[in-house]
Design a protein around this motif. Sequence first.
Motif, mmCIF file in Angstrom:
data_model
loop_
_atom_site.group_PDB
_atom_site.id
_atom_site.type_symbol
_atom_site.label_atom_id
_atom_site.label_comp_id
_atom_site.label_asym_id
_atom_site.label_seq_id
_atom_site.Cartn_x
_atom_site.Cartn_y
_atom_site.Cartn_z
ATOM 1 N N GLN A 190 20.525 26.391 6.981
ATOM 2 C CA GLN A 190 21.421 26.099 5.849
ATOM 3 C C GLN A 190 22.812 25.713 6.346
ATOM 4 O O GLN A 190 23.433 24.776 5.851
ATOM 5 C CB GLN A 190 21.527 27.320 4.934
ATOM 6 N N LEU A 191 23.292 26.441 7.342
ATOM 7 C CA LEU A 191 24.620 26.200 7.880
ATOM 8 C C LEU A 191 24.689 24.835 8.570
ATOM 9 O O LEU A 191 25.661 24.090 8.422
ATOM 10 C CB LEU A 191 24.975 27.314 8.863
ATOM 11 N N GLU A 192 23.638 24.503 9.304
ATOM 12 C CA GLU A 192 23.578 23.196 9.968
ATOM 13 C C GLU A 192 23.643 22.065 8.942
ATOM 14 O O GLU A 192 24.324 21.057 9.143
ATOM 15 C CB GLU A 192 22.293 23.082 10.793
ATOM 16 N N HIS A 193 22.928 22.237 7.832
ATOM 17 C CA HIS A 193 22.924 21.220 6.780
ATOM 18 C C HIS A 193 24.317 21.048 6.188
ATOM 19 O O HIS A 193 24.774 19.910 5.968
ATOM 20 C CB HIS A 193 21.929 21.617 5.685
ATOM 21 N N ILE A 194 25.005 22.156 5.935
ATOM 22 C CA ILE A 194 26.369 22.090 5.391
ATOM 23 C C ILE A 194 27.290 21.353 6.340
ATOM 24 O O ILE A 194 28.103 20.505 5.930
ATOM 25 C CB ILE A 194 26.892 23.514 5.108
ATOM 26 N N MET A 195 27.169 21.632 7.627
ATOM 27 C CA MET A 195 28.007 20.976 8.630
ATOM 28 C C MET A 195 27.748 19.470 8.689
ATOM 29 O O MET A 195 28.659 18.668 8.879
ATOM 30 C CB MET A 195 27.763 21.605 10.003
ATOM 31 N N GLN A 196 26.488 19.103 8.500
ATOM 32 C CA GLN A 196 26.105 17.692 8.592
ATOM 33 C C GLN A 196 26.607 16.870 7.413
ATOM 34 O O GLN A 196 26.927 15.696 7.556
ATOM 35 C CB GLN A 196 24.583 17.580 8.705
ATOM 36 N N ILE A 197 26.685 17.484 6.238
ATOM 37 C CA ILE A 197 27.064 16.711 5.046
ATOM 38 C C ILE A 197 28.562 16.788 4.727
ATOM 39 O O ILE A 197 29.044 16.057 3.868
ATOM 40 C CB ILE A 197 26.266 17.176 3.806
ATOM 41 N N ALA A 198 29.291 17.683 5.413
ATOM 42 C CA ALA A 198 30.697 17.926 5.070
ATOM 43 C C ALA A 198 31.545 16.665 5.080
ATOM 44 O O ALA A 198 32.372 16.449 4.185
ATOM 45 C CB ALA A 198 31.301 18.966 6.017
ATOM 46 N N ASP A 199 31.371 15.799 6.095
ATOM 47 C CA ASP A 199 32.218 14.595 6.187
ATOM 48 C C ASP A 199 31.666 13.417 5.396
ATOM 49 O O ASP A 199 32.208 12.319 5.444
ATOM 50 C CB ASP A 199 32.414 14.195 7.654
ATOM 51 N N LYS A 200 30.581 13.651 4.672
ATOM 52 C CA LYS A 200 29.970 12.588 3.869
ATOM 53 C C LYS A 200 30.200 12.804 2.377
ATOM 54 O O LYS A 200 29.826 11.965 1.570
ATOM 55 C CB LYS A 200 28.468 12.510 4.159
ATOM 56 N N ARG A 201 30.811 13.910 2.015
ATOM 57 C CA ARG A 201 31.056 14.235 0.614
ATOM 58 C C ARG A 201 32.506 13.950 0.236
ATOM 59 O O ARG A 201 33.404 14.027 1.076
ATOM 60 C CB ARG A 201 30.736 15.706 0.340
ATOM 61 N N THR A 202 32.709 13.642 -1.032
ATOM 62 C CA THR A 202 34.066 13.355 -1.498
ATOM 63 C C THR A 202 34.872 14.645 -1.610
ATOM 64 O O THR A 202 34.309 15.749 -1.654
ATOM 65 C CB THR A 202 34.032 12.673 -2.877
#
Length: 423
Positions: free
Chosen positions: A209-221
């Motif tokens: 779950q944490l890895e997923h959050i890290m991966q999407i952080a710079d792709k979200r507004t």
Amino acid sequence: MSAKGKILILKLNEQLLSILIRDNQILSIQVQNQNEYAVGNIYVGKVKNISENIGAAFVDLGQGYLTFLPLTDAKYACVVNRKADGKIKTGDEIPVQIIKEPMKTKLAGVTTSISLSGQYAVVGVPRQEYYRNHTEPDYGIQTEDSGGICGRNIVQISSKLSKKKQIRFRSIEALRQIAEHYQLIVRTNAGELTEDEPLIEEAQCLTEQLEHIMQIADKRTCYSCLYRRKPDYVHFIENTYTAEYDEVITDLPEIYEVLQSQFTGTDLSLRLYEDRMLPLYKLYAVETRIHELLERKVWLKSGGYLVIEPTEALISIDVNSGKCEQGKDKEETAVKINMEAAEMIAVHLRARNLSGIILVDFINFRKKEHERQLVEYMRSLLKKDSITADVVDMTGLGLMEITRKKVNPSFREQFGVAAPHKL
């Protein structure tokens, strides 16, 4: 030894309550938080202002919801809207996690040290910048039962677990592999497990779950919610020591279904209460027990009583002999009342969620030895609290000074509706 307690999840006056109850006494209670910005949520926030004078950055999570980020924490921020240069600036967009609710005049607190918790483990993102510049482990992630810090390559174990269990958990290769890349804490509840698999599975799930959050952080507004915490009643179960209860009971079918899903594969004993003639809250006299928690005066079995007075600066507790029959030996009577009062104080600090500085005026002893025994007994009782609490000492005026960490609003405050802090 008393039988184990029950966790009740029910509605009373349209409020959803999670309650740990044993021997007709509430040991812990939580009101479902209706605030959209709940503790544990992770957002892409925007730095609105930086105040060097107070060492803080003020981060907006959207809709004008302003939060407080210490600059000592802000320097580890992952800036997602520009090239990072090791500094934090106004206008920066950074992932943050809410760690403290707003209380009175204080803003909600956030951190850049993001972590996810479960029933047996806590997994957090390491601060890479720290590791590049220091040889000592990072002092990042902490929980109320971690007993300290968690650093890289270290499987940190709750200090409440025995040395034997600490050695056992540190030797698990799957956990050591996670600790190579993430901060990892094994929680007190893991000590009740007879097999390691539930702990390993939960730690691996939290890591994914944490890895997923890290991966999407710079792709979200900006102002996006990257992670929304599980319902309060799920967290209540996860944060309650499993040794304290043997069953979770709810009379709400929709809650029962959520809990079945959340705790699949665990040893949780879950029951749906369906007696319409006698509601669950009446079966356990919840209204009466709650009324007792809101009263100033608390009676003891001996006939003595406590008077609990929360003030702006501290909480005062006065111990009185009341109706207790005075024997020939006044010192023996004082010992009896004070020891019973200490037990009740430990219960009410937790149940009412009282925190900060607590001053207790016990009945005076003639012998210093009895005073020392009372201090040690109080310390042993406070160690059972899932939230950090301890006896500082006896003051010159003979008052016992206790400190308890502020984690959530008091039980009384939870019934009020706190207005969010606006810009």
